[in-house]
Write a protein that holds these residues in place. Structure first.
Motif, PDB file in Angstrom:
ATOM      1  N   ILE A 175      -6.647  47.785 -51.427  1.00 44.70           N
ATOM      2  CA  ILE A 175      -6.997  48.854 -50.633  1.00 44.70           C
ATOM      3  C   ILE A 175      -5.738  49.006 -50.092  1.00 44.70           C
ATOM      4  N   GLU A 200      -3.778  52.965 -48.609  1.00 42.07           N
ATOM      5  CA  GLU A 200      -3.566  54.537 -48.555  1.00 42.07           C
ATOM      6  C   GLU A 200      -2.581  55.197 -47.977  1.00 42.07           C
ATOM      7  N   THR A 221      -8.458  61.452 -48.809  1.00 40.14           N
ATOM      8  CA  THR A 221      -9.289  60.708 -47.366  1.00 40.14           C
ATOM      9  C   THR A 221      -8.871  62.267 -46.865  1.00 40.14           C
ATOM     10  N   THR A 258      -6.225  57.315 -50.679  1.00 38.32           N
ATOM     11  CA  THR A 258      -6.188  55.661 -51.225  1.00 38.32           C
ATOM     12  C   THR A 258      -6.403  55.136 -52.532  1.00 38.32           C
ATOM     13  N   THR A 264      -2.634  48.624 -46.052  1.00 34.17           N
ATOM     14  CA  THR A 264      -2.509  48.674 -46.930  1.00 34.17           C
ATOM     15  C   THR A 264      -3.737  47.146 -46.387  1.00 34.17           C
TER      16      THR A 264
END
Length: 96
Positions: A7, A9, A37, A43, A73
């Motif tokens: 993940i 962002e 988001t 994201t 992350t």
């Protein structure tokens, strides 16, 4: 979901696009989902084997610092199978 999950962002669509391009080209990963988001934060979730996900996120971090702003992350090595229903790429009403 037996593969690792990564993940990242970032702030801004240009930054997110640059990160996705670099991550997919640098390691054997695929984009699992992209979510906006709020407040310009995007994201990006990627999947692949653990080493590839870690490498892709390192590349994504460096690209995010170069093009814009990195928020966070995270790597989840073997995600719980029930996690998939929470981050399902097909939203309700979307084509499958």
């Amino acid at each position: 979901m037996y593969r690792s999950l990564g993940i990242i962002e970032v702030v801004g669509l240009v930054t997110a696009t640059a990160c996705i391009d670099a991550m997919v080209k640098s390691a054997y990963v695929e984009v699992y989902n992209i979510k906006r988001t709020g407040s310009g934060i995007i994201t990006v979730l990627i999947q692949g084997d653990l080493a590839s996900v870690k490498e892709a996120l390192e590349i994504g971090e460096s690209v995010a610092y170069r093009y814009g702003e990195l928020i966070a992350t995270r790597v989840i090595a073997r995600p719980y199978e029930g996690l998939e229903c929470l981050i399902e790429p097909n939203e309700k009403g979307a084509k499958q």
